[in-house]
Design a protein around this motif. Structure first.
Motif, PDB file in Angstrom:
ATOM      1  N   PRO A  53      36.164 -16.718  38.207  1.00 49.95           N
ATOM      2  CA  PRO A  53      35.144 -17.723  38.537  1.00 49.95           C
ATOM      3  C   PRO A  53      33.902 -17.677  37.641  1.00 49.95           C
ATOM      4  CG  PRO A  53      36.087 -16.876  40.551  1.00 49.95           C
ATOM      5  CD  PRO A  53      36.697 -16.076  39.429  1.00 49.95           C
ATOM      6  N   ALA A  54      33.428 -16.480  37.306  1.00 44.52           N
ATOM      7  CA  ALA A  54      32.200 -16.361  36.497  1.00 44.52           C
ATOM      8  C   ALA A  54      32.346 -16.985  35.114  1.00 44.52           C
ATOM      9  CB  ALA A  54      31.798 -14.895  36.364  1.00 44.52           C
ATOM     10  N   GLN A  55      33.588 -17.187  34.671  1.00 39.37           N
ATOM     11  CA  GLN A  55      33.821 -17.772  33.343  1.00 39.37           C
ATOM     12  C   GLN A  55      33.819 -19.302  33.379  1.00 39.37           C
ATOM     13  OE1 GLN A  55      37.474 -15.161  33.073  1.00 39.37           O
ATOM     14  NE2 GLN A  55      36.830 -15.035  30.932  1.00 39.37           N
ATOM     15  N   LEU A  56      33.665 -19.871  34.574  1.00 40.46           N
ATOM     16  CA  LEU A  56      33.730 -21.326  34.755  1.00 40.46           C
ATOM     17  C   LEU A  56      32.339 -21.899  34.983  1.00 40.46           C
ATOM     18  CD1 LEU A  56      36.716 -20.591  35.108  1.00 40.46           C
ATOM     19  CD2 LEU A  56      36.788 -22.093  37.103  1.00 40.46           C
ATOM     20  N   SER A  57      32.192 -23.178  34.669  1.00 43.81           N
ATOM     21  CA  SER A  57      30.942 -23.878  35.013  1.00 43.81           C
ATOM     22  C   SER A  57      30.903 -24.098  36.526  1.00 43.81           C
ATOM     23  CB  SER A  57      30.898 -25.241  34.312  1.00 43.81           C
ATOM     24  OG  SER A  57      31.844 -26.122  34.925  1.00 43.81           O
ATOM     25  N   GLY A  58      29.725 -24.442  37.023  1.00 38.91           N
ATOM     26  CA  GLY A  58      29.595 -24.727  38.462  1.00 38.91           C
ATOM     27  C   GLY A  58      30.511 -25.852  38.912  1.00 38.91           C
ATOM     28  N   GLY A  59      30.606 -26.890  38.091  1.00 40.39           N
ATOM     29  CA  GLY A  59      31.471 -28.021  38.461  1.00 40.39           C
ATOM     30  C   GLY A  59      32.932 -27.617  38.523  1.00 40.39           C
ATOM     31  N   GLN A  60      33.339 -26.764  37.584  1.00 39.24           N
ATOM     32  CA  GLN A  60      34.722 -26.273  37.604  1.00 39.24           C
ATOM     33  C   GLN A  60      34.962 -25.393  38.821  1.00 39.24           C
ATOM     34  OE1 GLN A  60      34.565 -24.484  33.687  1.00 39.24           O
ATOM     35  NE2 GLN A  60      35.977 -26.001  32.847  1.00 39.24           N
ATOM     36  N   GLN A  61      33.995 -24.509  39.127  1.00 40.99           N
ATOM     37  CA  GLN A  61      34.151 -23.630  40.295  1.00 40.99           C
ATOM     38  C   GLN A  61      34.289 -24.456  41.579  1.00 40.99           C
ATOM     39  OE1 GLN A  61      31.857 -19.942  40.685  1.00 40.99           O
ATOM     40  NE2 GLN A  61      30.953 -20.396  38.688  1.00 40.99           N
ATOM     41  N   GLN A  62      33.497 -25.512  41.686  1.00 40.83           N
ATOM     42  CA  GLN A  62      33.565 -26.313  42.902  1.00 40.83           C
ATOM     43  C   GLN A  62      34.902 -27.042  42.996  1.00 40.83           C
ATOM     44  OE1 GLN A  62      32.762 -26.149  45.778  1.00 40.83           O
ATOM     45  NE2 GLN A  62      30.712 -27.003  46.029  1.00 40.83           N
ATOM     46  N   ARG A  63      35.446 -27.450  41.857  1.00 45.14           N
ATOM     47  CA  ARG A  63      36.768 -28.094  41.890  1.00 45.14           C
ATOM     48  C   ARG A  63      37.857 -27.092  42.259  1.00 45.14           C
ATOM     49  NH1 ARG A  63      37.409 -31.141  36.505  1.00 45.14           N
ATOM     50  NH2 ARG A  63      35.703 -29.827  35.729  1.00 45.14           N
ATOM     51  N   VAL A  64      37.701 -25.841  41.823  1.00 46.76           N
ATOM     52  CA  VAL A  64      38.634 -24.783  42.255  1.00 46.76           C
ATOM     53  C   VAL A  64      38.518 -24.588  43.775  1.00 46.76           C
ATOM     54  CG1 VAL A  64      39.196 -22.317  42.120  1.00 46.76           C
ATOM     55  CG2 VAL A  64      38.639 -23.597  40.021  1.00 46.76           C
ATOM     56  N   ALA A  65      37.288 -24.604  44.280  1.00 46.06           N
ATOM     57  CA  ALA A  65      37.085 -24.433  45.730  1.00 46.06           C
ATOM     58  C   ALA A  65      37.764 -25.562  46.510  1.00 46.06           C
ATOM     59  CB  ALA A  65      35.584 -24.386  46.048  1.00 46.06           C
ATOM     60  N   ILE A  66      37.730 -26.772  45.963  1.00 50.38           N
ATOM     61  CA  ILE A  66      38.412 -27.902  46.608  1.00 50.38           C
ATOM     62  C   ILE A  66      39.925 -27.684  46.573  1.00 50.38           C
ATOM     63  CG2 ILE A  66      38.918 -30.382  46.429  1.00 50.38           C
ATOM     64  CD1 ILE A  66      35.985 -30.733  45.417  1.00 50.38           C
ATOM     65  N   ALA A  67      40.438 -27.234  45.425  1.00 54.04           N
ATOM     66  CA  ALA A  67      41.878 -26.959  45.310  1.00 54.04           C
ATOM     67  C   ALA A  67      42.291 -25.876  46.303  1.00 54.04           C
ATOM     68  CB  ALA A  67      42.219 -26.527  43.887  1.00 54.04           C
ATOM     69  N   ARG A  68      41.447 -24.854  46.447  1.00 58.03           N
ATOM     70  CA  ARG A  68      41.760 -23.761  47.377  1.00 58.03           C
ATOM     71  C   ARG A  68      41.856 -24.285  48.814  1.00 58.03           C
ATOM     72  NH1 ARG A  68      37.657 -18.809  48.182  1.00 58.03           N
ATOM     73  NH2 ARG A  68      36.369 -20.564  48.833  1.00 58.03           N
ATOM     74  N   ALA A  69      40.921 -25.164  49.190  1.00 60.97           N
ATOM     75  CA  ALA A  69      40.975 -25.738  50.549  1.00 60.97           C
ATOM     76  C   ALA A  69      42.219 -26.617  50.720  1.00 60.97           C
ATOM     77  CB  ALA A  69      39.701 -26.535  50.825  1.00 60.97           C
ATOM     78  N   LEU A  70      42.536 -27.397  49.691  1.00 65.70           N
ATOM     79  CA  LEU A  70      43.715 -28.283  49.762  1.00 65.70           C
ATOM     80  C   LEU A  70      45.023 -27.504  49.831  1.00 65.70           C
ATOM     81  CD1 LEU A  70      42.802 -31.012  47.120  1.00 65.70           C
ATOM     82  CD2 LEU A  70      42.890 -31.306  49.600  1.00 65.70           C
ATOM     83  N   ALA A  71      45.023 -26.313  49.245  1.00 66.11           N
ATOM     84  CA  ALA A  71      46.249 -25.504  49.201  1.00 66.11           C
ATOM     85  C   ALA A  71      46.750 -25.170  50.605  1.00 66.11           C
ATOM     86  CB  ALA A  71      46.001 -24.216  48.420  1.00 66.11           C
ATOM     87  N   MET A  72      45.845 -25.166  51.581  1.00 65.27           N
ATOM     88  CA  MET A  72      46.221 -24.833  52.961  1.00 65.27           C
ATOM     89  C   MET A  72      46.809 -26.038  53.701  1.00 65.27           C
ATOM     90  SD  MET A  72      45.429 -21.722  52.795  1.00 65.27           S
ATOM     91  CE  MET A  72      45.442 -21.053  54.451  1.00 65.27           C
TER      92      MET A  72
END
Length: 258
Positions: A150-169
């Protein structure tokens, strides 16, 4: 099964997904949610707006029981919110949540972040979970970042990962609590675009946000809160062009400088 019972089941499948009845919540002497009645239909996108301190985020957090309520009831898909234990973990899997801060596991890669809950809570095998994770990372536009931290990503990328993580469920409903407020301005749109696409795909969404453009274009309904109450609800067109309450008029005159 008779035709009647089939019709009944269809009705249940299309009906109300989240129902709050007479919900009250206090923080000490502060009455943050006052007699909240709110119903979210399956596939509906509801945007909650209002001044700071109006109870919007608390409302969002009661729906997956990050905050408990003092009185009233909340049901999801016809079932009351469980108090604790396995049933609560299952509920949290059914109710995806995306916060201001991205809440990703810093010591896990992006792929691991999106895979973990699927394996632990949904009991998927690792290979299947990783395939789904990669497909979702692709869907939110960060497939190339899968092996980064995560630290290697921009804030916008991190938030999109967080959305993907929620969708994965495979959640029944997605809650967004000011998902763009911690982002730099140039990153806000990349997150809102992902949310717009989810809305178009029919995801049930409750979004607390200050982004009025998103409210106008993606919401089926705008819920305006002030002082712990729902002051009014309307379609975006009605709300932005003709708010009924003085509180809403005042709020809009401050944020829509034109």
């Amino acid at each position: 099964m008779t035709e009647v019972s089939v019709a009944k089941e269809d009705e249940a499948a299309t009906g109300d997904l989240v129902v709050l009845k007479s919900v009250n919540k206090h923080f000490g002497a502060l009455h943050v949610l006052q007699d909240i009645d709110l119903t979210i239909a399956r596939g509906e996108v509801v945007v909650v707006i209002g001044p700071s301190g109006s109870g919007k985020s608390t409302l969002c957090r009661t729906i997956n029981r990050l905050e408990t309520i003092d009185s009233g009831s909340i049901t999801i898909d016809g079932k009351p919110l469980p108090a604790e234990g396995k049933a609560l973990a299952k509920l949290r899997a059914d109710v995806g949540m995306v916060f201001q801060s991205f809440n990703l596991f810093a010591h896990k890669t992006v792929l691991e972040n999106v895979t973990l809950g699927q394996v632990k809570v949904r009991k998927k095998d690792k290979k299947e979970a990783e395939e789904r994770a990669r497909a979702l990372l692709d869907r939110v536009g960060v497939a190339a970042q899968a092996d980064k931290y995560p630290a290697q990503l921009s804030g916008g990328q991190q938030q999109r990962v967080a959305i993907a993580r929620a969708l994965a469920m495979e959640p029944k409903v997605m809650l967004f609590d000011e998902p763009t407020s911690a982002l730099d301005p140039e990153m806000i749109n990349e997150v809102l675009e992902v949310m717009q696409q989810l809305a178009r795909d029919g995801m049930t969404m409750i979004v607390v946000t200050h982004e009025m453009g998103f409210a106008r274009s993606a919401a089926n309904r705008v819920v305006f809160m002030a002082d712990g109450r729902i002051v009014e609800q309307a379609t975006p067109d009605q709300f932005f062009s003709n708010p009924r309450s003085d509180r809403a008029k005042d709020f809009l005159s401050k944020i829509l400088h034109h």
